[in-house]
Enzyme design. Structure first.
Site, PDB file in Angstrom:
ATOM      1  N   ASP A  65       0.373  -1.421  -0.368  1.00 21.10           N
ATOM      2  CA  ASP A  65       0.356  -0.154  -0.379  1.00 21.10           C
ATOM      3  C   ASP A  65       0.973   1.462   0.088  1.00 21.10           C
ATOM      4  O   ASP A  65       0.955   1.694   0.916  1.00 21.10           O
ATOM      5  CB  ASP A  65      -0.972  -0.151   1.308  1.00 21.10           C
ATOM      6  CG  ASP A  65      -1.916   1.129   1.539  1.00 21.10           C
ATOM      7  OD1 ASP A  65      -2.224   1.929   0.775  1.00 21.10           O
ATOM      8  OD2 ASP A  65      -1.897   1.496   2.383  1.00 21.10           O
ATOM      9  N   LYS A  67       0.602   3.991  -2.457  1.00 23.22           N
ATOM     10  CA  LYS A  67       0.025   5.044  -3.580  1.00 23.22           C
ATOM     11  C   LYS A  67       0.326   5.611  -4.150  1.00 23.22           C
ATOM     12  O   LYS A  67       0.896   6.770  -4.029  1.00 23.22           O
ATOM     13  CB  LYS A  67      -1.231   5.574  -2.209  1.00 23.22           C
ATOM     14  CG  LYS A  67      -1.974   5.130  -1.319  1.00 23.22           C
ATOM     15  CD  LYS A  67      -2.579   5.971  -0.243  1.00 23.22           C
ATOM     16  CE  LYS A  67      -2.897   5.331   0.837  1.00 23.22           C
ATOM     17  NZ  LYS A  67      -2.592   4.393   1.670  1.00 23.22           N
TER      18      LYS A  67
HETATM   19  O1  C5P Z   1      -5.753  -0.325  12.800  1.00 22.37           O
HETATM   20  P1  C5P Z   1      -6.237  -0.296  12.231  1.00 22.37           P
HETATM   21  O2  C5P Z   1      -7.366  -1.018  11.421  1.00 22.37           O
HETATM   22  O3  C5P Z   1      -7.352   1.277  11.856  1.00 22.37           O
HETATM   23  O4  C5P Z   1      -5.749  -0.214  10.311  1.00 22.37           O
HETATM   24  C1  C5P Z   1      -6.344   0.342   9.238  1.00 22.37           C
HETATM   25  C2  C5P Z   1      -5.142   0.141   8.410  1.00 22.37           C
HETATM   26  O5  C5P Z   1      -5.794   1.179   6.866  1.00 22.37           O
HETATM   27  C3  C5P Z   1      -4.178   1.332   8.342  1.00 22.37           C
HETATM   28  O6  C5P Z   1      -2.472   0.673   7.420  1.00 22.37           O
HETATM   29  C4  C5P Z   1      -4.197   2.626   7.622  1.00 22.37           C
HETATM   30  O7  C5P Z   1      -3.216   3.469   7.391  1.00 22.37           O
HETATM   31  C5  C5P Z   1      -5.363   1.964   6.130  1.00 22.37           C
HETATM   32  N1  C5P Z   1      -6.086   2.879   5.642  1.00 22.37           N
HETATM   33  C6  C5P Z   1      -6.782   3.170   6.237  1.00 22.37           C
HETATM   34  N2  C5P Z   1      -8.296   4.623   6.152  1.00 22.37           N
HETATM   35  C7  C5P Z   1      -7.995   5.017   4.601  1.00 22.37           C
HETATM   36  C8  C5P Z   1      -6.888   4.050   3.938  1.00 22.37           C
HETATM   37  C9  C5P Z   1      -5.928   3.134   4.357  1.00 22.37           C
HETATM   38  O8  C5P Z   1      -7.019   3.454   7.821  1.00 22.37           O
HETATM   39  N3  C5P Z   1      -9.206   5.703   3.874  1.00 22.37           N
END
Ligand code: C5P
Length: 238
Positions: A65, A67
């Site tokens: 990831d 981006k």
């Molecule tokens: O710990 P958690 O479940 O919140 O982690 C979510 C993951 O998804 C993290 O790696 C975060 O950077 C990623 N992410 C997010 N929201 C977005 C895009 C990516 O939480 N819109």
């Protein structure tokens, strides 16, 4: 318990500690069958970090990831390099890079790698997108960019749970929706503002879920992942 044939949950290995990422990959990888590494981890440990995770969980799919957002030639070069070296299941770019960039990125992907786009970052609200020049309502801007992503030949988008239904309605069923901000019933939302349970998100049309801390922050991460998968299975069977 073996991983499902098409993994649904990509566990986010968000840690600045390489040994911790390796330990999580070893224990969680065989359960979920899919892992995600992001910008913080890859910038700290580079290709060695990615290889460490892949070697620790050789059968797990990997979502890298990062981006990407640059001119088409540069993004295509980055995608080519990552695909050749790591053959990830998923990579992503910013849809704001435009059609030409997304097409160049897709052309540079090898067949085993699916390419997703980020539409509008979920950290941005209506006012924030207006200040960068997007005048449309937020949801309309997101769906426009999802359609642009699909028209560019990409495989899907990363989106918030609240965007699943409008994107699915516009882009149809043959389009991957990778959804973070997922919290099993009863767990802490932490810094995620708008969360949804795994069952709700899949019910609305998500194809994949990104789940980090509800798994990695548990006393027994492998068991936590197992419990989430079990609860999804029960819900699907009900
Ligand atoms: O710990 P958690 O479940 O919140 O982690 C979510 C993951 O998804 C993290 O790696 C975060 O950077 C990623 N992410 C997010 N929201 C977005 C895009 C990516 O939480 N819109």
């Amino acid at each position: 318990m073996s991983a499902a044939s098409s993994p649904m949950i990509f566990c986010a290995l968000d840690t600045p500690d390489l040994a911790q990422a390796k330990a999580w990959a070893e224990t969680i990888g065989p359960v979920t069958g899919a892992l995600k590494v992001g910008m913080e981890f890859v910038n700290a440990y580079g290709p060695h970090g990615i290889e460490t995770v892949q070697n620790a969980a050789p059968d797990a799919e990997l979502f890298i990831d990062l981006k990407y957002h640059d001119i088409p030639n540069t993004v295509a070069g980055a995608v080519r390099a990552v695909c050749q070296r790591f053959a990830p299941a998923y990579l992503n770019v910013h849809a704001a890079g435009g059609i030409e960039m997304m097409q160049a990125a897709k052309d540079a992907c090898t067949p085993q790698t699916k390419l997703l786009a980020v539409t509008i970052l979920t950290s941005l609200n209506q006012e924030a997108i207006r200040t960068v020049g997007y005048e449309h309502p937020l949801t309309e801007q997101v769906t426009r960019m999802a359609k642009l992503t699909q028209d560019s030949g990409l495989d899907g988008v990363v989106c918030s749970a609240l965007e699943i239904e409008p994107i699915r309605a516009l882009c149809g069923n043959d389009f991957d929706l990778m959804v973070p901000g997922i919290r099993p019933a009863g767990s802490q939302s932490q810094d995620q503002k708008r969360v949804m349970t795994p069952e709700e998100a899949l019910g609305k049309g998500a194809t994949h879920l990104v789940i980090g801390r509800p798994i990695t922050g548990a006393a027994d991460p492998a068991q936590a992942a197992q419990d989430i998968l079990e609860s999804i299975r029960k819900d699907a069977a009900a």
